[in-house]
Design an enzyme around this catalytic site. Structure first.
Site, PDB file in Angstrom:
ATOM      1  N   GLU A  87       0.818  -1.211   0.000  1.00  0.00           N
ATOM      2  CA  GLU A  87       0.000   0.000   0.000  1.00  0.00           C
ATOM      3  C   GLU A  87       0.855   1.266   0.000  1.00  0.00           C
ATOM      4  OE1 GLU A  87      -3.545  -1.820   2.809  1.00  0.00           O
ATOM      5  OE2 GLU A  87      -1.855  -0.769   3.720  1.00  0.00           O
TER       6      GLU A  87
ATOM      7  N   ASP B  68      -7.764  -4.717  10.305  1.00  0.00           N
ATOM      8  CA  ASP B  68      -7.314  -3.548   9.567  1.00  0.00           C
ATOM      9  C   ASP B  68      -7.172  -3.776   8.069  1.00  0.00           C
ATOM     10  OD1 ASP B  68      -5.192  -5.195   9.547  1.00  0.00           O
ATOM     11  OD2 ASP B  68      -3.747  -3.760  10.316  1.00  0.00           O
TER      12      ASP B  68
END
Lengths: 353, 353
Positions: free
Chosen positions: B64, B235
């Site tokens: 990410e 998450d």
């Protein structure tokens, strides 16, 4: 403290090392080899994760992240564009990039990409021209003789054998710099007093100006039939180089339509105006140049896959060169769950030292 | 070749330097000071460019990019999440980040962020608890005693004075590691045989497990009234820790709803289920804890602005420490338009050497 673990180390190619790597390989060979990596990745275009670049705009410029992945490797580039930077002696565009292993997410390479971007942009233009320019092309006009101009010239010579250059810049000293840098490298060069003069007799017209907002570097009357236009400078929203009439007379080839429609020359056209994807031509799914009268236009904006090809190429060239540093970028505790313990052991080591 | 220009240099904080910086400042002071930077940035939340993280998913994990900007500074973090990495002795999560000047786009700091992320995640949890946990809280259950556990404990002690820990992990050796690491640091610690035992008498329940897909670390009967839940482990898409019934009994506070709805515990709820934004509480625009019976839930996923705060904090602490290297990351030709000339001058310098 323990020596830094191999797992924690990321090779880093500095600007100095990149220059030495390019010179060691040779600029023309570097561009030619890089172009084969780019062609290879364009040919397997459909296997990539693609997204328009992630841009953060401000009044002064833009900072962008350009990620992509082929499922095995992941790459991204950080690049800025700040036209006013040259006033302070800074580059308009600087960049760095990272190549990672998709399997474990660990970076495998961190490298400067200011020089590498200049090389990949030029190599991509030459790859496009290989499929789109007239076969006999040996003369190129370059309008805009700034930082990218010589790289374009070198790539077109190395990959297509273009060795006659007609150079023009509104700043004559930029043209002189370009001629000085390219002297002795096998070019016949003509400094021109206008864009109109530069395009005379050119088979390929490269526009690569900077700092302009909706400029018109080429007007319709300057573009004769059969020409290939390599439009490099118009590469962000509000920045174009060609008159709209040229676009509608041309067959337009682009990298990634969702990005080019925002950033390229075609931002002047309707959002559904038909364009051709360059990868389809390279993959043999679409014809490139059809005949000697067709005007072809490569509306280059630069796409993440080209950076990915460049990162891949540099990674493959590095072993044995010593042209990188080893960077302690990744925390690597002896026991992966014991990050805090690593901190405590560091404390003990400092106390013992 | 010329000495590398100042303009081309980017300070780099390695893992080793980051550990030494944290230890020099002191873990508790680092967490406390960092939490004031986080609060400061949450208070001016509306002034930031915000976007959900740019994720590249594969079967093995995710890579990410998390960018944000306040208009003056720009920051981004690269972070991976690969649950199977620990099998090869690698970290599940590693990270690095960059802080840049929006005015010229030049990076000002490159730093490891594996350790820094652990610290900012813990500091953010403690900031949330400062507004949401019961005032008298001094006892915290930590379910999941992996890499993040000690950082959570240290942050809650430094910022809220929580000094009683009830620890549980399905792997008892993780709990033992946690106790070993925190011994002598001012905690009363109890190793528990189950999650149920861990939550007994706890005012704050921290769930911070890894590797689980839609696990149920907490069931509804385990959560009594008045408790604050600090849900850190759920998450990413498909990874949650809490039973849905807990969510509907709680007042839910999140960082950035568009991201949390994809990644957090609330991915189990309808896309329009009402949640509260933490920044509004910190900015005084919304109440945090109302009464002693309310169950509050901080559904933490980690947001780019927290990394931005951490980059900003590290940047401010570095001068005078010597705890960084100078990285030749940016090409800086004498004349900005003469990038190719820089390459030629390098060639001459090599030939002359």
């Amino acid at each position: 403290m323990n020596a830094i673990s191999k797992l924690a180390i990321v090779p880093f190619v500095s600007v100095d090392h990149m220059m030495k790597l390019v010179l060691k390989i040779g600029v023309e060979k570097f561009l030619t080899d890089l172009s084969t990596y780019i062609e290879e990745d364009f040919r397997r275009w459909e296997s990539f994760d693609k997204t328009p670049r992630v841009a953060s705009h401000s009044d002064e410029g833009v900072i962008e992240l350009m990620p992509t992945s082929d499922g095995t490797l992941y790459g991204f580039k950080y690049v800025n564009g700040h036209p006013k930077n040259t006033k302070d002696g800074r580059q308009t565009v600087t960049a760095f990039g990272v190549l990672s292993d998709v399997g474990n997410g660990y970076p495998m390479l961190l490298t400067e990409m200011t020089i590498l971007t200049a090389l990949r942009t030029a190599a991509t233009s030459a790859v496009a021209a290989k499929y789109l320019a007239p076969k006999e092309a040996d003369t190129m006009a370059i309008i805009g003789n700034g930082a990218q101009a010589e790289f374009q010239a070198m790539a077109f010579k190395a990959i297509l054998g273009v060795n006659k250059l007609r150079l023009y810049d509104i700043d004559a000293s930029a043209t002189q710099k370009c001629i000085r840098n390219l002297t002795g490298l096998g070019f016949q060069m003509t400094a021109c007093a206008s864009g109109q003069e530069a395009v005379e007799g050119a088979h390929i017209i490269t526009t690569v100006t900077a700092d302009k907002q909706y400029a018109t570097i080429l007007t319709d009357n300057m573009v004769g039939s059969g020409v290939h236009i390599n439009a490099v400078g118009g590469d962000c929203p509000g920045k174009t180089e060609l008159h709209q009439d040229i676009l509608t007379r041309s067959d337009i080839f682009v990298e990634y339509p969702p990005q080019t429609r925002i950033e390229g020359e075609i931002q002047q056209l309707a959002p559904d105006y038909p364009v051709n994807e360059l990868w389809e031509v390279i993959a043999g799914q679409r014809s490139g140049r059809r005949d000697g009268r067709q005007i072809t236009l490569f509306d280059s904006v630069g796409f993440a896959i080209e950076d990915f090809s460049a990162l891949r190429y540099v990674r493959d060239q590095l072993p044995g060169t010593g042209l990188y540093e080893e960077l302690d970028l990744l925390a690597d505790p002896d026991e992966p769950r014991d990050l805090f313990g690593m901190l405590l052991r560091c404390e003990k080591a400092i106390a013992a030292a």
